[in-house]
Design an enzyme around this catalytic site. Structure first.
Site, short mmCIF file in Angstrom:
data_model
loop_
_atom_site.label_atom_id
_atom_site.label_comp_id
_atom_site.label_asym_id
_atom_site.label_seq_id
_atom_site.Cartn_x
_atom_site.Cartn_y
_atom_site.Cartn_z
CG LEU A 181 -2.01 -1.09 1.18
CD1 LEU A 181 -2.58 -1.34 2.57
CD2 LEU A 181 -3.11 -0.72 0.20
CG HIS A 216 7.61 -9.41 7.16
ND1 HIS A 216 7.22 -9.77 5.88
CD2 HIS A 216 8.95 -9.54 7.20
CE1 HIS A 216 8.30 -10.09 5.18
NE2 HIS A 216 9.36 -9.95 5.95
C1 GAR Z 1 1.70 -15.15 6.96
O1 GAR Z 1 2.81 -15.99 7.15
C2 GAR Z 1 2.13 -13.70 6.92
O2 GAR Z 1 3.16 -13.41 7.81
C3 GAR Z 1 2.59 -13.56 5.51
O3 GAR Z 1 1.60 -14.25 4.76
C4 GAR Z 1 1.13 -15.35 5.55
C5 GAR Z 1 -0.38 -15.32 5.55
O4 GAR Z 1 -0.91 -16.48 6.15
N1 GAR Z 1 2.69 -12.18 5.12
C6 GAR Z 1 3.71 -11.69 4.41
O5 GAR Z 1 4.60 -12.37 3.95
C7 GAR Z 1 3.66 -10.18 4.18
N2 GAR Z 1 4.94 -9.69 3.80
P1 GAR Z 1 -2.46 -16.57 6.49
O6 GAR Z 1 -3.22 -16.14 5.22
O7 GAR Z 1 -2.71 -18.00 6.80
O8 GAR Z 1 -2.76 -15.67 7.65
#
Ligand code: GAR
Length: 188
Positions: free
Chosen positions: A88, A104
């Protein structure tokens, strides 16, 4: 405190929030993917959902502005990015800077961007972790609100490390958001 949770996929972190005391603060779940499983989780919990696809807007700036306007119309106080895989920009942060937090799957200063869990595993480091931070224009940088370390075992497969990471993330995200809600309640 009215919370919107923004997701792009499975929504296991959203589920952790829905199963916690902050459920009553969650007004809305927004996805940038119509097929995100997290939307099902929200519907099951009785939370209104809204899909906003970038392809429906003429530019990234116009999309970011539309997301901010939508959340503003709903009088959202806190935006929680929980697996939201879209950066964003200024048009969003002009409205919600300071009120947007991101989860993160890496420790502060390490592995910004995508595939952070995979990159830590490939690097052969013994520890990684996850953090919740305030969102700024720079990706995965910004005031750190909570950190949890995650061990990497020499025998770990990506799936095993991801599972350990997600357990740590669920606990961390709930604890940070609960803390923010309680902090606001204490002031009112
Ligand atoms: C999580 O591991 C989160 O930390 C990551 O996406 C996954 C979502 O899991 N986010 C990133 O990498 C953002 N940079 P979920 O949909 O099961 O909550």
């Amino acid at each position: 405190m009215k919370i919107a949770v923004l997701i792009s996929g499975s929504g296991s972190n959203l589920q952790a929030l829905l199963d916690s005391s902050v459920r009553e603060n969650i007004q809305l779940v927004v996805s940038n993917k119509a097929s995100a499983f997290g939307l099902e989780r929200a519907r099951k919990a009785g939370v209104p959902t809204h899909s906003m696809l970038k392809a429906d807007y003429s530019s990234r700036d116009i999309y970011d502005q539309a997301v901010a306007e939508y959340l503003n119309q709903q009088a959202i106080d806190l935006v929680v990015l929980a697996g939201w895989m879209h950066i964003l920009g200024a048009r969003f942060l002009d409205v919600f800077q300071g009120q947007t937090i991101n989860l993160h799957p890496a420790l502060p200063g390490q592995y910004p961007g995508t595939h952070a869990i995979e990159r830590a595993l490939k690097d052969g480091v013994e520890r990684t972790g996850c953090m919740v931070h305030r969102v700024t224009l720079e990706v995965d940088v910004g005031e750190v609100l909570g950190v949890s370390e995650v061990e990497i075992k020499p025998t770990d497969t990506l799936a095993e490390l991801e599972e350990r990471m997600h357990s740590a993330e669920h606990r961390l995200l709930v604890s940070v958001v609960e803390g923010m809600v309680k902090g606001v309640q204490a002031l009112s």
